[in-house]
Every structure is written in C-alpha cells, then in structure tokens.
Design an enzyme around this catalytic site. Structure first.
Site, PDB file in Angstrom:
ATOM      1  N   ASP A 468       0.835  -1.203   0.000  1.00 18.14           N
ATOM      2  CA  ASP A 468       0.000   0.000   0.000  1.00 18.14           C
ATOM      3  C   ASP A 468       0.874   1.260   0.000  1.00 18.14           C
ATOM      4  O   ASP A 468       2.086   1.210   0.285  1.00 18.14           O
ATOM      5  CB  ASP A 468      -0.898  -0.027   1.248  1.00 18.14           C
ATOM      6  CG  ASP A 468      -2.240   0.649   1.026  1.00 18.14           C
ATOM      7  OD1 ASP A 468      -2.361   1.444   0.086  1.00 18.14           O
ATOM      8  OD2 ASP A 468      -3.170   0.384   1.824  1.00 18.14           O
ATOM      9  N   ASP A 536     -10.825   1.825  -3.790  1.00 18.82           N
ATOM     10  CA  ASP A 536     -11.481   1.506  -2.523  1.00 18.82           C
ATOM     11  C   ASP A 536     -12.988   1.570  -2.680  1.00 18.82           C
ATOM     12  O   ASP A 536     -13.732   1.254  -1.751  1.00 18.82           O
ATOM     13  CB  ASP A 536     -11.044   2.482  -1.421  1.00 18.82           C
ATOM     14  CG  ASP A 536      -9.696   2.085  -0.836  1.00 18.82           C
ATOM     15  OD1 ASP A 536      -9.244   0.959  -1.104  1.00 18.82           O
ATOM     16  OD2 ASP A 536      -9.098   2.902  -0.117  1.00 18.82           O
TER      17      ASP A 536
HETATM   18  C1  DGJ Z   1      -5.933   1.838   1.805  1.00 20.30           C
HETATM   19  C2  DGJ Z   1      -6.306   0.658   0.971  1.00 20.30           C
HETATM   20  O1  DGJ Z   1      -6.819   1.075  -0.246  1.00 20.30           O
HETATM   21  C3  DGJ Z   1      -7.307  -0.205   1.729  1.00 20.30           C
HETATM   22  O2  DGJ Z   1      -7.697  -1.278   0.941  1.00 20.30           O
HETATM   23  C4  DGJ Z   1      -6.660  -0.670   3.007  1.00 20.30           C
HETATM   24  O3  DGJ Z   1      -5.597  -1.521   2.742  1.00 20.30           O
HETATM   25  C5  DGJ Z   1      -6.208   0.518   3.835  1.00 20.30           C
HETATM   26  N1  DGJ Z   1      -5.367   1.397   3.061  1.00 20.30           N
HETATM   27  C6  DGJ Z   1      -5.474   0.073   5.056  1.00 20.30           C
HETATM   28  O4  DGJ Z   1      -4.899   1.088   5.734  1.00 20.30           O
END
Ligand code: DGJ
Length: 733
Positions: A468, A536
């Site tokens: 991430d 997301d």
């Molecule tokens: C952002 C990501 O897009 C989510 O899927 C998740 O992993 C969160 N970060 C976790 O902090």
C-alpha cells in the site's frame, strides 16, 4: 521481414500495423563553412502501416532547402531553434545558455533492448538507436525505439550522456516526442480522485496546447499516465503510456499549420537533474501505438501489458479469489476473528486469505507504527508463522498487507532514525493520514526495509503481499543532501530498487500494488506487481466507470476487483448479484465481514465463486471489448470477453438506472459463421435461462433480447440501483 531498416537517408520501423519513419537531412546554418557537413534527424511519419518495403514508403520530405537556419520539420529532439513549439528537452548548459543543437551522428539496430534500471518492457526483439551530438556542449543524445515480434507497440526512451568537462542541468527530458499527421484532435484522459479513479474525460484541441500529469510523487488517482489522442478527421486513435510510477506529464500541441506533437515523460515540474561530466541519464520508457478504433487499441494495450510488462512468473497464471479483511474488520483483527473469517471464506470458495492493515506492533489506529514491521503480540500471541500455518492448513493461501514507504512519528523506527523521514529542516512536516514518508532515495532506508520485510516474509511465508501507499509526496527532502530537483525521480527509483530486490528473492509471491485504492495504477508498478487494487470504491454504480476507465489500458488480470457489503462511500445500494456481475471482472475477491453473512448469502457467494472459477480464464485473460460505452451514454454499459479462438464469450450487460428502456445487447468479436449456445447466469430472482443457439453474425447484427433487466430486482430494496446480467456463450459449430 526486418522490422527496422536503415537505407540511405531513411530509417523505417515497420511493425505489422504501424510505421515510424525518420529521414536524415543535410543541414547547415547560414554562415557555416559549407565543407562542414551536418545532418539532422527528422520524424517523417508515425501512423498506420505504410508499404511493405522501405522503398515503398511514400516519403514526402519537407524540403526546406539546405541553407536555412530554421526547420519546418519534426526534429526528434526539438529544442530552441528547431521546431517552434515547446521542446521535449530543456538543458541549462555549462556555458550558461539554454541553447543546444543536436546533429545526427549515426543510427544502429541492436538485438534486444538498451538495458536500464527500473521497470522496462520485456522481451524486446530489436532496438533502433539514433545518436545525436551537440559538439559545442559535448553532449550525446541517444534515442531508443524498441519493437516486438508480437506487438504493434513501439517503446521509446532517451539517454543523455555528458562527454564534456562541465556539468549540465537537465530541466526537462521527455521520454517520447512524436508528431501525428493531423491538427484537430480529441484527447481522452483518465482522471479522478480517491474512490473515483480513471473516469474518462474528453478534451477537444485545435491549435493549442493540452497538458496533464502528476506532481505528487506517484502516478496518482488524479491523472493516469495513459492517454488517447484521436484524429478528428478520420477517427484514427493513438495511445500513449509510460512505464513509470512517479511524476509524469503528457503534452499535446496541435499546430495550426502542420501537425500534432505529443510528448510523454517525467514531469518537468521541479525537475532539475545535474548531469556531471562522464555521467548519463536514461528516461523511463514510454509507449506509443496507433489503431483504427478504441477496441483494437485496448486489445493491443492489454496484450502488450500482459506479454511485455507483467513478470514471466505471472504472465498467464490464473489469479486466486481473495478475501481481504480491511472493509469487514478494519484494525480490529486478531488471530481468533481472522481464523473464524478464514473458515467461512473457505466455505464460500475463497482461495487466498489476506490480512490487511492492523497486524503489526501497536497498530490499532492509523496514527501509529508504520515502519515497525513486527507482529503485534497482543493480537497474535502465537506469531505470524503460526497464523499463516493455520490458514494454510484450511486449504487457503495466506496474504499480508504492508505500506513500506511510510513512517509514523509514533514508531520505533522514527525514534531510532528520525533522519529516515522526509522532514524539511526548520519546518513542520506535512502529515497525511497522520503519517510521514520515508526517504526512499536514501540507500540505508532501502536496506532497512529490505531486511525487515525479508524477515517478515521468512516468518509469515506469505503467498501474496499487498503493497500500500497512502499519501502523496509533498515534502521532497533527503537528509543525505540529494538535490531537491532530483528528489522525486530518485525517490521512485529507490522504491523500485526495494521492490526489485524483494521480487527477485521471492519471485513466486504475488504482489498487489495499492495506493489508497487505485492511486498507483501504472505500468511501472505492473512490471513488478502483477495485480493492482482497482479502487477503494466497490459500489457497483461507480465501479462501472472505474472498470471502463481502467480496462481501457490495463488488462483484467491486473485489475483487483472486489465485492463488498457497504459499497464504499457511495450509498446507491445494489444487489449481491449485480455487485458480482460488475465487480468480478478482474482479479476477483471479497472485502466484507464474512461472519455477518447469513446462510442464504453464504450460499449465494459460493455460487458466485463456483461460476467465477468455471470461467476464470475467460474473465482474466479473455479479450475485452466495450459494446455500450457508459462514458458516451450513462444509461448502459456492456462489454464482452472473448476467448482466444472465439470459442467462448462472456457478455456483461448493465442498465445503469431503473428507468432506462430495455434494449437488445449486440455482441462484438464473435466468429460470425459459428453458432453459439447461450446461457444467462442464474441470479437470486432470475432463473438461469437458455436461448436457442444463434449464429455469431445474428448476435452481432441483431443482438440478444434479455428483457428489462431491472425486473428481477426488488425495487423497494434497491430503489436506485443498477441491474445487470451475465451471459455465457459457447461455440457449438
Ligand atoms: C488503503 C487501501 O486502499 C485499503 O484497501 C486498506 O488496505 C487501507 N489502506 C489500510 O490502511
């Protein structure tokens, strides 16, 4: 047939569908000694394939005479005095001027690529190298054009070599500069924000300049490096992309009299690279392609990414169905609730169980612990290795989340190494999500991360890592004294080095790139990480646009695509069947609290995963064709995934609102002479339906009548939702 030919004053690149032609012209300035013969390289043509042999290529050469001190042609390294447009190269020279003159020296064809660090195209067949030199500055400029046996894509990069005694400052060096034979164009860009990535935007351009890009350290949610330029006069479409994840810039200049210039490369915003004597700078690689229509362009972009960007280990490898803990459990994860979720995930047909954020030391809110990649013993008293073994013993693969390029104030790493964080002296640092960024340009930081992540991997033995990256780079600074104009590029090169070392050591781990959803969806990341978190936002309505925007340039196998319960921040609820039909196109998975599902939902999910597994190869690797484009008419979106031999196909048909008229859904890409069996996927309120077999021609000319799709949805429960069907077609003769 040779793809690159050099004959007399003509250099021609001919792939199956594309020609890129250069001419070498004699040239001298007024006042030059006529004996002092100089040559310059011009791009004569880039577009659809011309003749079969070099000498069949109709070379209409700009005849500007040999005694003029300006050129009405398309030099391949435009700069002051050549073309009269913004240049792709801007140098502040050791002699205190911006002026440079690169004259043609030589052109050679090499087998394979010109090697470089960082992500680049794989399995190059041949590379044309055109060498130019500025004698006054003692600088050499090398242009590399690579071609492939099985692709019409041409990959382009530049290298500047300082052969002189004075340093030179590179203020701009685009990887690609090309000229299109039109001056009226429509530019399509794919832009957005967190939760709304890669929405297509149309920009008409006639005699002017258009520019887009990113300055935030990553390719970003805001503007993807992929753009399309359409010739308004005949519909020919040109596609451009960059194999790079940092700051990028795409510029299109329509010239009233002549043509359209396109430049793609590192963003020159705050870019200032000092090229010391003896040093060289190689740009990232850019790609260019031309086709008759959007679907053909997409097909070739997908094939290029699949065959020449994705790592060999994952090139044709089917991706597992994922369960991810984030949306369901957030940071409340512990061994007990994860194992319970893993058992239920197994029951619904999941293959890879991923533990997201919240597993490491003291990480119970997002204010803390980034950088300390050690297990939280309160949540996982038996450690990572025990959790991983238990999950694997259920017959699942195990995956884990990390965010390596970040650091929290509240972390042991910061307490021990505050100099690792990007903090500009005498200023308060900019926090985003209460986190700071690590100085990836510092080799010590890369070494630390390599060591701590390797230990974690040895312990947890993950089959998958979600990588991430949850903020933008706003305070470019290194305590090691790196020049600020070089920082953004050095940062991403440091990140690449870390990933490269890890991927080389653990080639079979499936890495997925994520950046607050889909903020780093680019070919640079795809080079190392065969999957990318799409967004997301899993709400089906918004997802339609995200799917359409993403799949225009990136293949389904790279596209992390999930079903969740609450549909992100967008409140337009949709049924689980619609969410599956829409969200499963890609590397599929679930993000929800599986413990909260009732028996009926668990059974429904099992049916979904069974269906997905049955058609997985078609879904992940079938050829994607847009039929009804939601960006043109936001009432419908439909597309087909077609098998390699047209032996099977999947149609996804979507009505975007309840109040749209029903329509016939025309297929694209089938074998028109063949007959297809047709079966509509069973949904909660709609039994599976079979049609009498129909010919490919009929299906493409007349289409399939599926009735009003929204009739099967509960209108009370899903008052504004969208309705969809998935239809499988199999060739029977
Ligand atoms: C952002 C990501 O897009 C989510 O899927 C998740 O992993 C969160 N970060 C976790 O902090």
């Amino acid at each position: 047939m040779k793809m690159i030919e050099i004959k007399d004053n003509v250099i021609a690149i001919n792939t199956k569908g594309t020609s890129l032609i250069f001419e070498i012209k004699d040239f001298h300035y007024a006042g030059d000694d006529p004996k002092n013969k100089r040559k310059i390289a011009l791009q004569n043509y880039f577009g659809k394939r011309m003749g079969n042999k070099t000498n069949e290529t109709p070379l209409v050469i700009n005849d500007f005479g040999s005694n003029l001190d300006y050129v009405l042609g398309d030099t391949i390294s435009s700069t002051f005095g050549w073309n009269n447009t913004e240049p792709s190269l801007l140098l502040f020279n050791g002699d205190g001027t911006y002026v440079n003159r690169f004259f043609f020296v030589d052109a050679v064809v090499r087998k394979g690529p010109k090697e470089m660090e960082g992500p680049h195209a794989r399995d190059v067949a041949e590379t044309l190298e055109i060498i130019e030199k500025d004698d006054v500055l003692d600088l050499e400029l090398h242009h590399y054009y690579s071609v492939f046996e099985d692709s019409d894509v041409i990959v382009v990069k530049k290298e500047l070599v300082n052969k002189g005694k004075k340093p030179c400052s590179i203020r701009k060096i685009a990887s690609l500069e090309t000229h299109l034979p039109t001056n009226e164009v429509t530019i399509y860009t794919y832009d957005g924000s967190w939760l709304y990535e890669r929405f297509r935007h149309e920009n008409k351009l006639k005699d002017g300049t258009f520019s887009t890009g990113s300055i935030v350290g990553s390719s970003s949610h805001k503007h993807n490096p992929y753009i399309e330029v359409v010739d308004d006069k005949n519909g020919t479409i040109y596609g451009f992309n960059l194999i790079y994840s940092g700051n990028h810039k795409e510029t299109v200049i329509a010239n009233q009299q002549f043509d359209t210039t396109v430049m793609v490369g590192i963003n020159d915003f705050a870019f200032d690279w000092l090229l010391e004597p003896g040093a060289s700078f190689i740009t990232p690689e850019a790609i260019m392609l031309v086709k008759d229509n959007q679907n053909e362009l997409t097909k070739e972009m997908h094939n290029f990414a699949s065959n020449h960007v994705i790592r060999a280990e994952f090139r044709n490898k089917e991706r597992p169905i994922i369960y991810n803990s984030w949306e369901g459990l957030m940071m409340t994860i512990n061994e007990e609730n994860l194992l319970h979720s893993a058992e239920l995930s197994k029951q619904i047909g999941v293959e890879l169980f991923v533990m997201d954020d919240g597993w490491f030391k003291n990480r119970s809110t997002d204010t803390t612990s980034l950088g300390d990649w050690f297990v939280d013993e309160n949540k996982f008293p038996n450690g990572l290795s025990s959790l991983s073994k238990k999950i694997k013993s259920l017959g699942l693969q195990f995956g884990i989340w990390v965010e390596p390029e970040m650091i929290s104030f509240d972390s042991d790493l910061f307490r021990n190494h505050p100099e690792y964080a990007q903090i500009v002296p005498n200023r308060n640092p900019t926090l985003r999500r209460t986190q700071l960024m690590l100085d990836m340009a510092n080799p010590d930081v890369v070494d630390y991360l390599y060591s701590v992540l390797s230990s974690m991997i040895e312990d947890a033995k993950p089959d998958y890592i979600k990588w991430d990256y949850n903020r933008y780079l706003i305070d470019p600074y290194s305590s090691t004294g790196i020049r600020c104009g070089e920082y953004m590029h050095r940062f991403i090169m440091g990140t690449y080095e870390l990933i490269d070392r890890l991927v080389s050591k653990y080639p079979d781990i499936l890495f997925e790139s994520c950046s607050s959803g889909g903020g780093r969806y680019d070919l640079g990341m795809c080079y190392y990480m065969p999957q990318v978190w799409g967004s997301d936002n899993t709400n089906s309505y918004t997802r339609v646009f995200i799917n359409r925007g993403t799949l225009t340039a990136y293949p389904q196998s790279t596209f992390g695509a999930h079903v969740s319960t609450d549909g992100g921040s967008d409140q337009r609820r949709t049924s689980f069947d619609d969410r599956f039909n829409i969200n499963c196109i890609g590397a599929f998975g679930y993000e929800l609290d599986v413990r909260k599902l009732n028996e009926e939902d668990l059974k429904l999910f099992k049916k979904q995963t069974d269906y997905y597994k049955k058609h997985r190869s078609l879904i992940q690797f079938g050829q994607y064709y847009v039929i009804d484009d939601c960006f043109d008419d936001d009432r419908y979106y439909s597309f087909a995934l077609i098998g390699k031999e047209k032996e099977e196909a999947l149609l996804v048909a979507i009505e975007m609102r309840k109040d749209v008229p029903s329509k016939k859904w025309k297929l694209v890409g089938l074998d028109e002479k063949a007959t297809y069996e047709i079966e509509v996927r069973e949904q909660k309120n709609a039994k599976s339906k079979q049609f009498a077999p129909l010919s490919g021609k009929y299906l493409m000319e007349n289409g399939l009548d599926l009735g009003q799709l929204s009739d099967t949805n509960d209108k009370e429960e899903y008052p504004r939702g969208i309705s969809s069907r998935m239809v499988y077609l199999k060739k029977i003769n």
